[in-house]
Scaffold this active site. Structure first.
Site, PDB file in Angstrom:
ATOM      1  N   CYS A  68      43.068  62.030  -6.777  1.00 50.66           N
ATOM      2  CA  CYS A  68      42.454  62.416  -8.053  1.00 50.66           C
ATOM      3  C   CYS A  68      41.801  61.202  -8.714  1.00 50.66           C
ATOM      4  CB  CYS A  68      43.541  63.032  -8.942  1.00 50.66           C
ATOM      5  SG  CYS A  68      43.152  63.126 -10.693  1.00 50.66           S
ATOM      6  N   CYS A  71      42.713  60.521 -12.352  1.00 55.29           N
ATOM      7  CA  CYS A  71      44.080  59.991 -12.441  1.00 55.29           C
ATOM      8  C   CYS A  71      44.066  58.486 -12.221  1.00 55.29           C
ATOM      9  CB  CYS A  71      44.988  60.620 -11.381  1.00 55.29           C
ATOM     10  SG  CYS A  71      45.238  62.386 -11.586  1.00 55.29           S
TER      11      CYS A  71
END
Ligand SMILES: [Zn+2]
Length: 144
Positions: A68, A71
């Protein structure tokens, strides 16, 4: 004189009793001698999550995954937040890929997701990354 706070160690999850006045003194764990309240986020997983939920300090959980992008760009912000909130709020990271069952139980639909737990109960949730000032303001609005 207030009662000492009950706080799980970030490293071994063993419970420690720490007087509120000593929270800023980098207390060491009576079990494993590690720093109980490190200035960096610590790893949560299915094995230690229930233990880390205990205690008197709020626990903020960053649910993330290796694939991600948002993230990963949020990680340095979260690191800075851990420094600023040391002794007031504990900051953990939960890898949703490695802990799919737990992520499912938490009802994670998108990442990053931030969940704030107080006294072991979810108090607030935020989907998506926040810049540091907004993150701190959100936590302030939750009394942290
Ligand atoms: Zn320990």
């Amino acid at each position: 004189m207030t009662d000492p706070l009950l706080i799980p160690c970030a490293h071994c999850a063993g419970l420690n009793r720490i007087p509120a006045t000593r929270l800023g003194d980098s207390p060491r764990c009576g079990h494993c001698k590690s720093s109980i309240l490190p200035a960096t986020p610590f790893d949560l997983d299915e094995a230690n999550f229930a233990k880390q939920l205990r205690g008197d300090l709020p626990l903020l959980v960053d649910v993330w995954a290796d694939w991600c992008g948002p993230c990963k760009s949020f990680a340095p912000t979260y690191q800075q937040a851990a420094q600023q909130l040391q002794g007031r709020c504990r900051l953990g990271k939960l890898d949703s890929e490695q802990n799919r069952q737990l992520a499912g139980q938490l009802g994670i639909r998108s990442i990053p997701t931030l969940i704030l737990f107080k006294n072991g109960v979810e108090a607030a949730r935020q989907s998506g990354a926040l810049p540091l000032p907004q993150l701190l303001a959100w936590l302030r609005s939750q009394g942290i």
